[in-house]
Design a protein around this motif. Structure first.
Motif, PDB file in Angstrom:
ATOM      1  N   GLU A 621       0.835  -1.184   0.000  1.00 49.17           N
ATOM      2  CA  GLU A 621       0.000   0.000   0.000  1.00 49.17           C
ATOM      3  C   GLU A 621       0.878   1.244   0.000  1.00 49.17           C
ATOM      4  OE1 GLU A 621      -2.894   0.000   3.103  1.00 49.17           O
ATOM      5  OE2 GLU A 621      -3.034  -2.171   3.047  1.00 49.17           O
ATOM      6  N   GLU A 622       0.495   2.186  -0.853  1.00 51.25           N
ATOM      7  CA  GLU A 622       1.269   3.406  -0.921  1.00 51.25           C
ATOM      8  C   GLU A 622       0.761   4.350   0.162  1.00 51.25           C
ATOM      9  OE1 GLU A 622       1.918   5.133  -4.627  1.00 51.25           O
ATOM     10  OE2 GLU A 622       2.290   3.239  -5.655  1.00 51.25           O
ATOM     11  N   VAL A 623       1.647   4.707   1.050  1.00 51.28           N
ATOM     12  CA  VAL A 623       1.294   5.557   2.175  1.00 51.28           C
ATOM     13  C   VAL A 623       2.168   6.808   2.116  1.00 51.28           C
ATOM     14  CG1 VAL A 623       1.089   5.696   4.665  1.00 51.28           C
ATOM     15  CG2 VAL A 623       0.781   3.496   3.507  1.00 51.28           C
ATOM     16  N   ALA A 624       1.543   7.947   2.146  1.00 44.89           N
ATOM     17  CA  ALA A 624       2.305   9.196   2.113  1.00 44.89           C
ATOM     18  C   ALA A 624       2.951   9.413   3.476  1.00 44.89           C
ATOM     19  CB  ALA A 624       1.382  10.359   1.756  1.00 44.89           C
ATOM     20  N   VAL A 625       4.269   9.280   3.529  1.00 44.36           N
ATOM     21  CA  VAL A 625       4.980   9.374   4.792  1.00 44.36           C
ATOM     22  C   VAL A 625       6.217  10.236   4.598  1.00 44.36           C
ATOM     23  CG1 VAL A 625       6.222   8.111   6.570  1.00 44.36           C
ATOM     24  CG2 VAL A 625       4.181   7.125   5.556  1.00 44.36           C
ATOM     25  N   SER A 629      10.853  11.935   9.503  1.00 46.40           N
ATOM     26  CA  SER A 629      10.334  11.893  10.874  1.00 46.40           C
ATOM     27  C   SER A 629      10.727  10.617  11.612  1.00 46.40           C
ATOM     28  CB  SER A 629       8.807  12.012  10.849  1.00 46.40           C
ATOM     29  OG  SER A 629       8.233  10.874  10.194  1.00 46.40           O
ATOM     30  N   LEU A 630      11.290   9.675  10.902  1.00 45.74           N
ATOM     31  CA  LEU A 630      11.649   8.403  11.526  1.00 45.74           C
ATOM     32  C   LEU A 630      12.893   8.532  12.397  1.00 45.74           C
ATOM     33  CD1 LEU A 630      11.235   5.927   8.520  1.00 45.74           C
ATOM     34  CD2 LEU A 630       9.813   6.010  10.568  1.00 45.74           C
ATOM     35  N   ARG A 631      12.869   7.846  13.520  1.00 43.42           N
ATOM     36  CA  ARG A 631      14.090   7.687  14.323  1.00 43.42           C
ATOM     37  C   ARG A 631      14.737   6.378  13.886  1.00 43.42           C
ATOM     38  NH1 ARG A 631      11.497   7.742  20.103  1.00 43.42           N
ATOM     39  NH2 ARG A 631      10.046   6.488  18.874  1.00 43.42           N
ATOM     40  N   VAL A 632      15.890   6.476  13.255  1.00 39.81           N
ATOM     41  CA  VAL A 632      16.513   5.329  12.591  1.00 39.81           C
ATOM     42  C   VAL A 632      17.893   5.069  13.172  1.00 39.81           C
ATOM     43  CG1 VAL A 632      17.277   4.365  10.384  1.00 39.81           C
ATOM     44  CG2 VAL A 632      15.250   5.835  10.472  1.00 39.81           C
ATOM     45  N   LEU A 633      18.181   3.783  13.377  1.00 38.69           N
ATOM     46  CA  LEU A 633      19.515   3.358  13.822  1.00 38.69           C
ATOM     47  C   LEU A 633      20.114   2.449  12.756  1.00 38.69           C
ATOM     48  CD1 LEU A 633      21.754   3.104  16.004  1.00 38.69           C
ATOM     49  CD2 LEU A 633      20.519   1.085  16.864  1.00 38.69           C
ATOM     50  N   LEU A 634      21.349   2.716  12.379  1.00 37.08           N
ATOM     51  CA  LEU A 634      22.094   1.857  11.460  1.00 37.08           C
ATOM     52  C   LEU A 634      23.159   1.115  12.258  1.00 37.08           C
ATOM     53  CD1 LEU A 634      23.085   0.848   8.671  1.00 37.08           C
ATOM     54  CD2 LEU A 634      24.477   2.940   8.530  1.00 37.08           C
ATOM     55  N   ALA A 635      23.031  -0.211  12.349  1.00 44.59           N
ATOM     56  CA  ALA A 635      24.022  -1.043  13.041  1.00 44.59           C
ATOM     57  C   ALA A 635      24.893  -1.724  11.996  1.00 44.59           C
ATOM     58  CB  ALA A 635      23.326  -2.084  13.919  1.00 44.59           C
ATOM     59  N   GLU A 636      26.122  -1.241  11.837  1.00 42.90           N
ATOM     60  CA  GLU A 636      27.031  -1.728  10.800  1.00 42.90           C
ATOM     61  C   GLU A 636      28.468  -1.536  11.291  1.00 42.90           C
ATOM     62  OE1 GLU A 636      28.959  -3.215   8.137  1.00 42.90           O
ATOM     63  OE2 GLU A 636      26.936  -3.055   7.308  1.00 42.90           O
ATOM     64  N   ASP A 637      29.241  -2.618  11.270  1.00 43.84           N
ATOM     65  CA  ASP A 637      30.591  -2.537  11.836  1.00 43.84           C
ATOM     66  C   ASP A 637      31.618  -1.939  10.881  1.00 43.84           C
ATOM     67  OD1 ASP A 637      32.237  -5.506  10.958  1.00 43.84           O
ATOM     68  OD2 ASP A 637      30.169  -5.083  10.413  1.00 43.84           O
ATOM     69  N   HIS A 638      31.382  -2.010   9.574  1.00 47.00           N
ATOM     70  CA  HIS A 638      32.397  -1.545   8.630  1.00 47.00           C
ATOM     71  C   HIS A 638      32.170  -0.073   8.281  1.00 47.00           C
ATOM     72  CE1 HIS A 638      35.025  -1.376   5.137  1.00 47.00           C
ATOM     73  NE2 HIS A 638      35.558  -2.511   5.557  1.00 47.00           N
ATOM     74  N   PRO A 639      33.204   0.772   8.429  1.00 48.32           N
ATOM     75  CA  PRO A 639      33.002   2.211   8.208  1.00 48.32           C
ATOM     76  C   PRO A 639      32.591   2.559   6.780  1.00 48.32           C
ATOM     77  CG  PRO A 639      35.346   1.675   8.469  1.00 48.32           C
ATOM     78  CD  PRO A 639      34.576   0.469   8.865  1.00 48.32           C
ATOM     79  N   PHE A 640      33.129   1.859   5.772  1.00 46.77           N
ATOM     80  CA  PHE A 640      32.755   2.152   4.396  1.00 46.77           C
ATOM     81  C   PHE A 640      31.288   1.808   4.135  1.00 46.77           C
ATOM     82  CE2 PHE A 640      37.401   1.583   2.849  1.00 46.77           C
ATOM     83  CZ  PHE A 640      37.698   2.861   3.314  1.00 46.77           C
ATOM     84  N   PHE A 748       5.787   0.810   6.366  1.00 42.57           N
ATOM     85  CA  PHE A 748       4.664   1.706   6.625  1.00 42.57           C
ATOM     86  C   PHE A 748       3.326   1.056   6.302  1.00 42.57           C
ATOM     87  CE2 PHE A 748       7.951   5.070   6.400  1.00 42.57           C
ATOM     88  CZ  PHE A 748       7.687   5.651   7.625  1.00 42.57           C
ATOM     89  N   ALA A 749       3.308   0.239   5.244  1.00 41.75           N
ATOM     90  CA  ALA A 749       2.062  -0.456   4.898  1.00 41.75           C
ATOM     91  C   ALA A 749       1.656  -1.418   6.010  1.00 41.75           C
ATOM     92  CB  ALA A 749       2.240  -1.210   3.583  1.00 41.75           C
ATOM     93  N   GLN A 750       2.620  -2.132   6.560  1.00 43.36           N
ATOM     94  CA  GLN A 750       2.343  -3.064   7.656  1.00 43.36           C
ATOM     95  C   GLN A 750       1.870  -2.317   8.893  1.00 43.36           C
ATOM     96  OE1 GLN A 750       2.355  -6.312   7.731  1.00 43.36           O
ATOM     97  NE2 GLN A 750       3.212  -6.791   5.727  1.00 43.36           N
ATOM     98  N   ARG A 751       2.496  -1.154   9.179  1.00 43.94           N
ATOM     99  CA  ARG A 751       2.109  -0.386  10.363  1.00 43.94           C
ATOM    100  C   ARG A 751       0.691   0.171  10.219  1.00 43.94           C
ATOM    101  NH1 ARG A 751       6.696   1.199  13.548  1.00 43.94           N
ATOM    102  NH2 ARG A 751       7.743  -0.786  13.906  1.00 43.94           N
TER     103      ARG A 751
END
Length: 754
Positions: A621-625, A629-640, A748-751
């Motif tokens: 479903e296409e949801v206008a978002v 506004s999202l609080r996002v965390l990226l967990a990644e060990d490699h700097p590149f 967003f569609a699932q939420r």
């Protein structure tokens, strides 16, 4: 016994023994020893020990002692009845005769009465057979009053040699004497259960020899009833299988060692693959991002060369890792409903840009009633088909490449057969057999001209076999090729997933195109819906709608009955006529080649003025978002990799915090409570899987973040591991902007739905 046994006594089928003046046995034949359970080496056995009392002479005189009867036997022979007493304590009724032997001694002829006689005859027959058997034979007698169970009454020489016990050490003992500390209790219990039901027994059993050495036997035992039908004995046949069990154990240990080696190899390859992919993903993604910046033509060409080389290297690495996983038996198949037609169309799209660049026609056909919706592993089917198509396009300079689908039957199952045909360079028939071997190509010169590791077809073969099918190839030098694979056909869980196309029944469509694949694809699309197809303008005057190549627009005005509002204009998807499309936007119905069934469904409905039967494809479903506004965390060990992901996030409006390992990800989530976490699977301290489990355990209902796995593994077993760890979605590296947007839309569609 030291006394010479007369030949006639030894050969007699009846029990006979000699008795001296001390009323002791001087000799006894085999039937006599079997009747009374007397070991062969036992000598000077008192005759009184074989009688249970109650002796009744037939000539009268009341009860007499054995000595009195024996003395009378010197003068004349006589018969009497009494009770026989075996060495195991069991008793039986017998009719006996004592008579002088003519040499100062006496002969004793006991004959069991009724069922005892029949039972004794059976045992003599069994013993005569067992005596020459190469297997160990043991006969036990039922003793109702003895709680220890059946007692041994006979063992042949083979059994004595096998067990190490002499016959006189076995008679009167219970077979439990052969069991030891490692004899399987469950096997013993099974033997008891079968004996209680009076059923034959067949098991493998660990026994112990006289000296305590264990040995394995193939143990079979059967009940022996008497003439009255009452169980009196058990006969067991035992074959020494110690050598076979040792070989099986050695084979098991060798297999375990091989499995450990395979596992170690797979772990090594996976680790090395990850280490190689990490910088390679950076090269590929940064190249793609750089191509979207302001570059000169020369710079763009150089960067694109870097991207193409990186993609080629990544393909080789993927093949090596996938092959190692298959060799190690670590491939798990998914089973879910999917559209086979859509899968073929989507896979064709992968090679369509290269085919269009070479001027090749691409299409597919469903033959022999091949269904659209089936159940199976679409990822693995797509992998094999993509390999076949890639090879076909690579080795075809001009002409066409097409896919055929059909249902075939083997001896046990129905199979889907997928064939990829081309008009390419072909392969000499004598080189076809080796094509599906690892690291093999038909001609070394093709490796230099076209590239490739020689692993792709070997992987295809293994995958087809895992899916219940196999692979095959037909070709000739300069005659093109046909590569096929089969897999088991499973019905979908949902009874009907087909699109309702009843609006086409009884209608007529005119197909006018210089590209032959357009007509073939329309024929495949409309095979089961009652749509009539004509392919010339002259025959199309009464058509309900038209499918026309865009280059024929100028000619269409001369066609009888032609109506522009009833036309689906076909243009090449990967070399689109941009100016024409901009001019016709909103005015005409346009559809891209290669034609897709879902798009034909929708656009034909529009041309006929009916409601579309379904959307072009299953979309979230296409949801206008506002992603920002999202609080996002990226967990990644490699700097590149963090740099690449951050650049991609910025392109969709996301600013993300970063964690360098699994522990830091867990800590930051507990402090901040993110809406979304992109979690690398392989990280130090805590892996992405372990970190996700901890976050799920600690978050509860208060803050339940959406976790998207990022990994180089793209198959069902990888997805399953991520799902079991509590992750919501899965994106394969290298991550592209389109995949990122699709993952966000899905979240967003699932939420919204839930």
């Amino acid at each position: 016994m030291d006394v010479m046994i007369p030949a006639w006594v030894e050969n007699s089928p009846h029990p006979v023994c000699g008795v001296d003046t001390d009323f002791s046995l001087t000799f006894a034949n085999a039937p006599f020893r079997a009747l009374f359970l007397i070991p062969e080496k036992r000598s000077k056995l008192p005759l009184s020990e074989l009688h249970g009392g109650g002796l009744e002479p037939q000539f009268g005189g009341g009860d007499l002692t054995l000595a009195e009867l024996s003395r009378m036997g010197f003068e004349r022979g006589f018969d009497y009845e009494g009770e026989g007493l075996r060495r195991d304590g069991s008793r039986f009724r017998m009719r006996s005769r004592i008579t002088p032997d003519g040499g100062g001694g006496r002969l004793f002829f006991p004959t069991p009465t009724d069922a005892e006689s029949e039972s004794a005859s059976q045992l003599r027959l069994l013993e005569s057979v067992a005596k020459h058997s190469n297997d160990g034979v043991l006969i036990t007698r039922i003793v109702p009053e003895d709680p220890s169970g059946p007692l041994i009454v006979y063992a042949n020489d083979t059994f004595s040699q096998m067990s190490g016990y002499a016959l006189d050490e076995l008679i009167g003992k219970t077979p439990r004497m052969f069991q030891g500390p490692n004899t399987d209790d469950e096997v013993r219990a099974e033997i008891r259960r079968q004996m209680e039901k009076l059923q034959p027994v067949k098991v493998e059993l660990l026994n112990y020899r006289k000296g305590g050495t264990p040995y394995w036997v193939e143990f079979g035992m059967a009940p022996v009833p008497n003439a009255a039908g009452h169980l009196t004995h058990w006969v067991s046949v035992q074959r020494d299988i110690t050598a076979r069990k040792a070989a099986e154990e050695a084979l098991r240990e060798a297999k375990e060692e091989a499995d450990r080696a395979n596992s170690a190899k797979s772990i090594f390859l996976a680790t090395m693959s990850h280490e190689i992919r990490t910088p390679l993903n950076t090269v590929i993604n940064l190249s793609k991002i750089l191509l979207d910046t302001g570059l000169t033509e020369q710079q763009r060409d150089l960067v694109d060369s870097v991207r193409i080389s990186g993609d080629a290297l990544l393909s080789v690495i993927n093949n090596v890792l996938d092959f190692s996983k298959i060799e190690a038996g670590r491939v798990e198949l998914e089973k879910r409903d999917f559209s086979l037609y859509s899968l073929v169309e989507e896979t064709i799209e992968i090679v369509a840009p290269k085919a269009t660049e070479k001027g090749l026609e691409l299409h597919w056909l469903a033959l022999g009633g091949c269904p659209d919706w089936i159940a199976g592993d679409p990822t693995r089917i797509r992998q094999v088909l993509a390999n076949y198509l890639s090879n076909a396009v690579k080795f075809t300079g001009r002409g066409k490449v097409w896919v055929e689908l059909q249902v075939v039957a083997d001896t046990t199952d129905r199979l889907v057969k997928v064939s990829v045909r081309d008009t390419g360079i072909g392969i000499s028939p004598d080189k076809l057999a080796q094509l599906f071997q690892p690291f093999v190509q038909a001609d070394a010169s093709t490796t230099r001209e076209y590239g490739g590791s020689g692993l792709g077809l070997a992987i295809c073969r293994r995958l087809a076999q895992i899916m219940g099918g196999d692979v095959s190839a037909e070709s000739g030098a300069g005659l093109g090729s046909c590569f096929s694979f089969t897999f088991s056909l499973h019905e979908p869980a949902t009874s009907s997933r087909q699109c309702d196309r009843s609006y086409l029944r009884g209608k007529r469509v005119a197909v006018c195109s210089p590209v032959s694949t357009d007509l073939l694809q329309v024929q495949a699309w409309s095979a089961d819906c009652g749509l009539e197809i004509v392919s010339t303008p002259e025959a199309a005057s009464a058509a309900d709608f038209w499918i026309v190549d865009w280059t024929l627009e100028a000619d269409s005005s001369r066609w009888s009955g032609f109506r522009a509002d009833k036309v689906l204009w076909v243009y090449p998807r990967y070399q689109p006529p941009k100016e024409w499309l901009e001019k016709e936007a909103g005015r005409r119905i346009t559809i891209a080649r290669p034609l897709r069934a879902a798009e034909l469904n929708e656009d034909s409905a529009r041309a006929l003025g009916v409601a579309p039967p379904g959307t072009v494809k299953a979309r979230e479903e296409e949801v206008a978002v506002d992603f920002s506004s999202l609080r996002v965390l990226l967990a990644e060990d490699h700097p590149f990799n963090r740099k690449v992901a951050s650049l991609l996030f910025a392109r969709v409006g996301i600013q993300a915090d970063c964690a360098c390992d699994g522990e830091e990800a867990v800590q930051k989530q507990s402090e901040t409570g993110y809406d979304l976490i992109f979690m690398d699977v392989q990280m130090p301290k805590l892996s992405g899987l372990e970190a996700s489990r901890l976050i799920r355990e600690r978050s509860g209902d208060a803050c339940h973040p959406w976790i998207i796995a990022m990994t180089a593994g793209a198959f069902e077993e990888d997805r399953k591991a991520c799902s079991e760890a509590g992750m919501n979605d899965f994106v394969a590296k290298p991550i592209e902007e389109a995949l990122l947007r699709a993952a966000l839309s899905k979240m967003f569609a699932q939420r919204v739905r839930g």
